[in-house]
Design a protein around this motif. Structure first.
Motif, short mmCIF file in Angstrom:
data_model
loop_
_atom_site.label_atom_id
_atom_site.label_comp_id
_atom_site.label_asym_id
_atom_site.label_seq_id
_atom_site.Cartn_x
_atom_site.Cartn_y
_atom_site.Cartn_z
N VAL A 266 50.78 13.50 5.66
CA VAL A 266 49.53 13.39 4.88
C VAL A 266 48.57 14.50 5.29
CG1 VAL A 266 47.47 11.98 4.51
CG2 VAL A 266 49.73 10.92 4.40
N GLN A 267 48.42 14.68 6.61
CA GLN A 267 47.52 15.74 7.10
C GLN A 267 47.98 17.12 6.61
OE1 GLN A 267 44.68 15.11 8.63
NE2 GLN A 267 45.15 12.91 8.56
N GLU A 268 49.29 17.32 6.62
CA GLU A 268 49.84 18.59 6.15
C GLU A 268 49.51 18.81 4.68
OE1 GLU A 268 54.25 20.29 5.02
OE2 GLU A 268 54.07 19.09 6.87
N GLU A 269 49.66 17.75 3.87
CA GLU A 269 49.41 17.87 2.43
C GLU A 269 47.92 18.08 2.15
OE1 GLU A 269 51.64 18.38 0.43
OE2 GLU A 269 53.44 17.59 1.37
N ILE A 270 47.04 17.50 2.97
CA ILE A 270 45.61 17.73 2.80
C ILE A 270 45.28 19.21 3.02
CG2 ILE A 270 43.32 17.28 3.80
CD1 ILE A 270 44.26 14.42 4.34
N GLN B 226 43.78 21.91 0.30
CA GLN B 226 42.56 22.67 0.56
C GLN B 226 42.78 24.17 0.37
OE1 GLN B 226 41.88 21.21 4.54
NE2 GLN B 226 40.26 19.78 3.85
N GLU B 227 43.96 24.64 0.68
CA GLU B 227 44.25 26.07 0.65
C GLU B 227 44.87 26.52 -0.68
OE1 GLU B 227 46.86 26.49 3.92
OE2 GLU B 227 45.34 25.99 5.45
N ASP C 169 51.52 15.85 -4.30
CA ASP C 169 52.22 15.74 -3.02
C ASP C 169 51.45 14.86 -2.05
OD1 ASP C 169 54.14 17.39 -4.05
OD2 ASP C 169 53.46 19.20 -3.00
N LEU C 170 50.11 15.01 -2.06
CA LEU C 170 49.27 14.19 -1.18
C LEU C 170 49.37 12.71 -1.53
CD1 LEU C 170 47.13 13.76 0.99
CD2 LEU C 170 45.38 14.39 -0.72
N LEU C 171 49.29 12.41 -2.82
CA LEU C 171 49.41 11.01 -3.24
C LEU C 171 50.77 10.43 -2.88
CD1 LEU C 171 47.72 11.16 -6.78
CD2 LEU C 171 46.77 10.19 -4.69
N PHE C 172 51.83 11.22 -3.10
CA PHE C 172 53.17 10.77 -2.77
C PHE C 172 53.29 10.47 -1.27
CE2 PHE C 172 57.73 11.16 -2.00
CZ PHE C 172 58.28 10.53 -3.11
N SER C 173 52.67 11.30 -0.43
CA SER C 173 52.71 11.08 1.01
C SER C 173 51.93 9.83 1.41
CB SER C 173 52.13 12.30 1.74
OG SER C 173 52.90 13.46 1.47
N LEU C 174 50.80 9.56 0.72
CA LEU C 174 50.03 8.36 1.01
C LEU C 174 50.82 7.10 0.63
CD1 LEU C 174 46.49 9.53 -0.17
CD2 LEU C 174 47.16 8.91 2.17
N VAL C 175 51.54 7.17 -0.48
CA VAL C 175 52.39 6.04 -0.87
C VAL C 175 53.46 5.80 0.20
CG1 VAL C 175 54.08 5.22 -2.55
CG2 VAL C 175 51.99 6.31 -3.34
#
Length: 476
Positions: A392-396, A400-401, A413-419
């Motif tokens: 999750v941290q990686e996707e955040i 941002q970048e 990708d972030l949402l998928f990681s949170l799931v």
């Protein structure tokens, strides 16, 4: 070698109603005569004329269930027939409501049936019903309420005491109005015939009950009761779609109804979250309506109908629950799930790849959960939740970048990681987001209530203060 078993029907009345051939057979036979029960008007009269017999009444006292009684009687008769020919006498006609006779016919070949009058003719005469209108004959000791055809005349035998009548009443009241009239006929066709009509709710308060009592339940005519019957719903949908029906319903297709099924499903989920039983009844009905419309369209187009739908799911449930309907054994819910998946994979061999079965039309969060559960079964997952949290941290950081044209993909990708984090913690992303949506609506609505002027006229700081106040109220 088994000797012949002659099954004799004693009819329903007194001795003078017994056919002469049957009377002569019983009087002149040298074979042993067995009675399913001696509690019959003809038996007492024949006994006074010197007839010798053996009654199976004692077997009733040894067992708690009629199935066991009947099985014991059959075994006894078959064993005796190994030694000599026997006569087996039953009330009424041997082929009407006689489980022991049916079992004998299934297990032996040397069986003769000598008729006697069944209770049906005098029963119909007692209640004034023409059987051509359609009727059911059911057994109170093995009664299943869903088998009752409420639009037909229903006869229910073996209502021999208040306990049976009480159980029968409770079941019938699931389908029939409490005040629905029922008629109890005891000793139909004899000089001791007794007929009494009472409201259904008083069925077990009648004192004149015996092994000769049959309950007659007339067809339902009340619209409210008929509307609770599945056949009524099927007829309604057919009429809506048929000639002279509703133009909107007639225009619908499987494709046009897709959005309505989704809407009704979410309204049902809301009712479940509210724990509102009455609302659940309504929303479940709306979901069922969608199923019925699709089934009717299938019938109109000549491809399938609701019976195919019901048959498909019934076959599937039986097939996928061998621990219930077959000989398989399970020790836990996990075993059930494992069996289910194995059987499911055997049913759908055309699926070549692991993720072929992921539902394409499901909401995105729910679909992500399905994907992650499937790949986890083959070991494609971290050992602990910490790996998912790091992802999750990686996707955040990547979001941002990311340049503008890549932000949508990175946000996904972030949402998928949170799931995925939710999967490790046993939390549903779909349910969690719905919970937050509802919470936000409550707090924002309360913020509007607290504001002394329209919220759009408030500064962000003023809005934030009201938000915090609404949040504190909810938490206190």
């Amino acid at each position: 070698m088994t000797h012949r078993i002659t099954v004799v029907g004693l009819g329903v009345g007194e001795l003078e109603q017994l056919p002469f051939g049957v009377y002569k057979l019983l009087k002149e036979t040298t074979q042993p005569v067995y009675l399913r029960t001696a509690d019959h008007p003809v038996v007492s009269e024949l006994a006074t004329e010197g007839m010798k017999f053996t009654s199976f009444d004692s077997i009733y006292e040894r067992h708690d269930r009629f199935e066991a009684v009947y099985a014991d009687i059959v075994e006894t008769l078959l064993e005796q027939a190994k030694q000599e020919a026997v006569i087996y006498a039953v009330p009424g006609h041997p082929l009407v409501a006689e489980s022991t006779v049916q079992q004998l016919l299934a297990r032996a070949t040397d069986i003769d049936i000598v008729g006697g009058q069944s209770f049906l003719d005098p029963m119909f005469a007692a209640v004034g019903v023409d059987p051509i209108e359609g009727f059911q004959l059911l057994d109170a000791t093995a009664f299943r309420v869903d088998e009752a055809q409420i639009r037909q005349h229903v006869l229910i035998g073996q209502v021999y005491d208040a306990f049976v009548a009480g159980d029968l009443k409770v079941m019938l009241m699931e389908r029939y109005p409490d005040e629905h009239p029922v008629t109890l006929v005891t000793a139909a066709g004899t000089s001791k015939q007794h007929v009494m009509t009472v409201p259904l709710y008083k069925l077990d308060r009648v004192t004149m009950l015996s092994n000769l009592t049959t309950v007659y339940v007339p067809p339902v005519t009340e619209e409210k009761a008929l509307n609770r019957d599945f056949a009524t719903l099927k007829d309604i949908i057919a009429r809506l779609r048929g000639e002279g029906g509703c133009p909107w319903d007639q225009e619908q297709t499987h494709e046009s109804l897709k959005k309505h099924l989704i809407e009704e499903s979410y309204e049902l989920l809301e009712a479940i979250d509210l724990q509102d039983d009455n609302l659940m009844i309504e929303e479940l009905g709306d979901v069922l309506l969608q199923v019925m419309l699709h089934a009717q369209i299938g019938l109109d187009e000549g491809y399938f109908d609701i019976r195919d739908v019901i048959g498909s799911v019934s076959d599937k449930m039986i097939r996928r629950h061998p621990h219930v309907f077959a000989e398989a054994t399970v020790d836990s819910a996990a075993d059930v799930v494992a069996n289910w998946q194995t059987i499911k994979s055997q049913e759908k061999p055309e699926r070549k790849y692991l993720l072929d079965g992921v539902t394409k039309g499901a909401p995105a969060l729910m679909r992500a959960e399905q994907i992650q559960k499937k790949v986890a079964k083959v070991g494609f997952e971290w050992d602990t939740v910490s790996g998912a949290l790091e992802k999750v941290q990686e996707e955040i950081r990547e979001l941002q970048e990311a340049p503008p044209k890549e932000q949508l993909a990175e946000f996904g990708d972030l949402l998928f990681s949170l799931v995925l984090v939710g999967k490790y913690m046993g939390l549903s992303g779909e349910e969690a987001l719905q919970l937050t949506n509802d919470k936000f609506i409550r707090r924002f609505t309360r913020m509007e209530q607290l504001a002394k002027r329209p919220v759009e006229e408030l500064s962000l700081d003023e809005q934030d203060q009201l938000w915090n106040q609404a949040k504190q109220e909810e938490q206190s």
